[in-house]
Design an enzyme around this catalytic site. Structure first.
Site, mmCIF file in Angstrom:
data_model
loop_
_atom_site.group_PDB
_atom_site.id
_atom_site.type_symbol
_atom_site.label_atom_id
_atom_site.label_comp_id
_atom_site.label_asym_id
_atom_site.label_seq_id
_atom_site.Cartn_x
_atom_site.Cartn_y
_atom_site.Cartn_z
ATOM 1 N N ARG A 104 -0.292 7.897 10.323
ATOM 2 C CA ARG A 104 -0.436 6.686 10.512
ATOM 3 C C ARG A 104 -0.066 6.068 9.108
ATOM 4 N NH1 ARG A 104 -3.906 2.631 9.256
ATOM 5 N NH2 ARG A 104 -5.653 3.886 8.747
ATOM 6 N N GLU B 116 1.051 -1.390 0.077
ATOM 7 C CA GLU B 116 0.065 -0.114 0.138
ATOM 8 C C GLU B 116 1.014 1.180 0.069
ATOM 9 O OE1 GLU B 116 -2.811 -0.066 3.013
ATOM 10 O OE2 GLU B 116 -3.784 -2.187 2.587
ATOM 11 N N ARG C 20 -0.476 9.432 3.191
ATOM 12 C CA ARG C 20 -1.928 9.798 3.198
ATOM 13 C C ARG C 20 -2.028 11.277 3.353
ATOM 14 N NH1 ARG C 20 -5.124 5.301 6.830
ATOM 15 N NH2 ARG C 20 -4.917 3.717 5.083
ATOM 16 N N HIS D 269 -8.355 10.258 5.154
ATOM 17 C CA HIS D 269 -8.089 9.568 4.149
ATOM 18 C C HIS D 269 -8.258 10.157 2.898
ATOM 19 C CE1 HIS D 269 -8.281 5.869 1.744
ATOM 20 N NE2 HIS D 269 -7.623 5.286 2.803
ATOM 21 N N HIS E 195 -10.699 10.059 8.740
ATOM 22 C CA HIS E 195 -10.486 8.523 8.929
ATOM 23 C C HIS E 195 -9.904 8.131 10.090
ATOM 24 C CE1 HIS E 195 -9.939 4.529 7.345
ATOM 25 N NE2 HIS E 195 -8.492 4.446 7.384
#
Length: 463
Positions: A381, A127, A285, A243, A346
């Protein structure tokens, strides 16, 4: 061991005298996993605001990280630190990474069905901001696969009782900075107390205080607000993750549907209103979110476009069936058509400050999962670290509680089943709507104060 039926049968109706050895607030993977690792001779009561399945743990799509081999440690460590802008607690990051094989071993023993390759070995995907493939997954519903199996294990334990639609209103505290349980609103609307030797807060994030969020709307940071009210230490409350890609909907009441990081990890691309690519889709992100918002402002639009054409149809159907289904239900035939996406709140990197054993600044009080802040995530994160972090430190909380029981087993350290000892001011809870509204204001106010303080501190350093 005293049976739970005997305990509840012994409580007169409308009388506030419930007692548990350990009470856990929240039924996501952190709360449930913690319960599984507590002693079987202890009565454990889990209270949850909605049904068990309505936790954000069930919504996690992408997957869960794992240290595949020792030679990936440095890379995994660096990726986590880089995503967190190097503000992470290095000890916490190390604990999480090194504990990951143990967590995976537990999950496999519960029957969790992670994807496997043609040889039957665990399959790993990649990812955004990951330098290697190290993420376990189950289609695009990894959170549901993991949490549902943990839940099934909990239901097998006679010492674990789960009460749905029971909402923690407050914690019960002594002057000596000790938590003695919680005040709860039960499913019949009445208030009650649950006295406990130890309390574990695992009530999720703060998405419900925002208008647009991927979180369930009832997750309103209750534990954070309670901690603020009682002076329990809070850490990095202003670190709220957005997000970058959620399905755009004009209906304001809709919970934002997340388009997993894995979709971009597998090759999906972002386009502006003129169908031109404008960014690297695998950026961390927060940086990607900034680029998307900048493009939206430039285009004067409420969203940008995401194309899944680079992903083979077979891979889409195998890895992302629920995302494909959601898109089609809303009129978009992927991968032939692009879908509108927009950033949304998010994840919460901040929370109740805890040590490596998930212990808070208040005695007998622990916090795990998104409610807690142990410093693993830093400012931002890394994708697919949340499920792992939640379970690693939930298990450590359980082990620490076990050690505390051993420490006091030869001492007369028993909580008397008498709420009068704690002088509860029931009038505080006469208007719960106002109480909850004040909770929301407390959280948002502290977030803004923390942002301002961080800005001023940064300016002072630059002087």
């Amino acid at each position: 061991m005293v049976l739970w039926k005997q305990i509840f049968a012994a409580i007169p109706e409308n009388e506030c005298n419930m007692k548990a050895d350990i009470v856990i607030v929240g039924s996501g993977c952190a709360g449930l996993y913690c319960a599984l690792h507590l002693p079987k001779d202890k009565n454990i009561l889990i209270v949850t605001k909605d049904i068990v399945e309505h936790s954000d743990s069930y919504l996690a799509q992408g997957g869960m990280c794992m240290l595949k081999t020792p030679d990936d440690f440095d890379s995994y460590f660096y990726d986590t630190m880089r995503a967190g802008h190097f503000e992470n607690d290095t000890s916490a990051v190390e604990v999480m990474i090194k504990s990951s094989p143990d967590v995976v071993k537990d999950l496999l023993s519960y029957g969790v069905d992670f994807a496997r390759d043609e040889k039957g070995n665990l399959a790993f995907t990649k990812e955004g901001a990951h330098s290697r493939n190290r993420i376990l997954y189950h289609k695009d519903i990894t959170g549901r696969e993991i949490t549902s199996h943990i839940y099934e294990e909990c239901k097998k334990r006679k010492n674990i009782v789960i009460k749905e639609y029971w909402t923690m209103v407050d914690i019960i505290c002594e002057e000596e900075n000790q938590c003695r349980g919680i005040i709860v609103k039960k499913d019949d609307g009445t208030l009650d107390t649950i006295l406990a030797d130890y309390t574990v807060l695992a009530s999720g994030g703060i998405g419900g205080v925002y208008r647009y969020s991927t979180n369930y709307r009832h997750l309103t940071g209750d534990a954070i607000a309670v901690a603020i009210r009682h002076g329990v230490e809070i850490k990095d409350i202003d670190y709220v993750q957005i997000h970058p890609t959620t399905f755009y909907s004009e209906k304001e009441e809709d919970r934002s549907f997340l388009i997993s990081e894995s979709v971009r990890g597998e090759g999906a691309q972002l386009f502006n209103k003129d169908h031109q690519r404008f960014t690297d889709e695998l950026l961390p992100r927060d940086i990607l979110t900034h680029n998307i918002k900048k493009q939206m402002k430039k285009d004067n639009t409420n969203y940008v476009w995401l194309s899944m054409r680079p992903i083979e149809q077979k891979q889409l159907d195998l890895h992302f069936p629920n995302i494909v289904k959601h898109c089609k239900e809303h009129g978009y035939n992927v991968p032939k058509e692009m879908i509108p996406v927009v950033p949304a709140q998010h994840y919460f990197m901040g929370g109740i400050k805890v040590n490596l054993q998930s212990k808070t600044s208040m005695e007998r009080l622990y916090a795990v999962g998104e409610t807690a802040c142990n410093g693993v995530h830093g400012k931002n994160r890394l994708a697919s670290n949340s499920l792992l972090e939640s379970m690693v430190f939930a298990k450590r909380a359980a082990k620490d509680i076990m050690e505390q029981y051993k420490k006091f087993q030869n001492e007369n350290d028993v909580i008397e089943n008498d709420t009068n000892t704690f002088q509860i001011e029931w009038s505080l809870y006469d208007d719960l709507d106002r109480w909850n509204d004040d909770n929301r204001k407390l959280i948002l106010q502290l977030i803004e104060e923390s942002k301002k303080k961080r800005t001023l501190d940064k300016e002072d350093k630059n002087v």
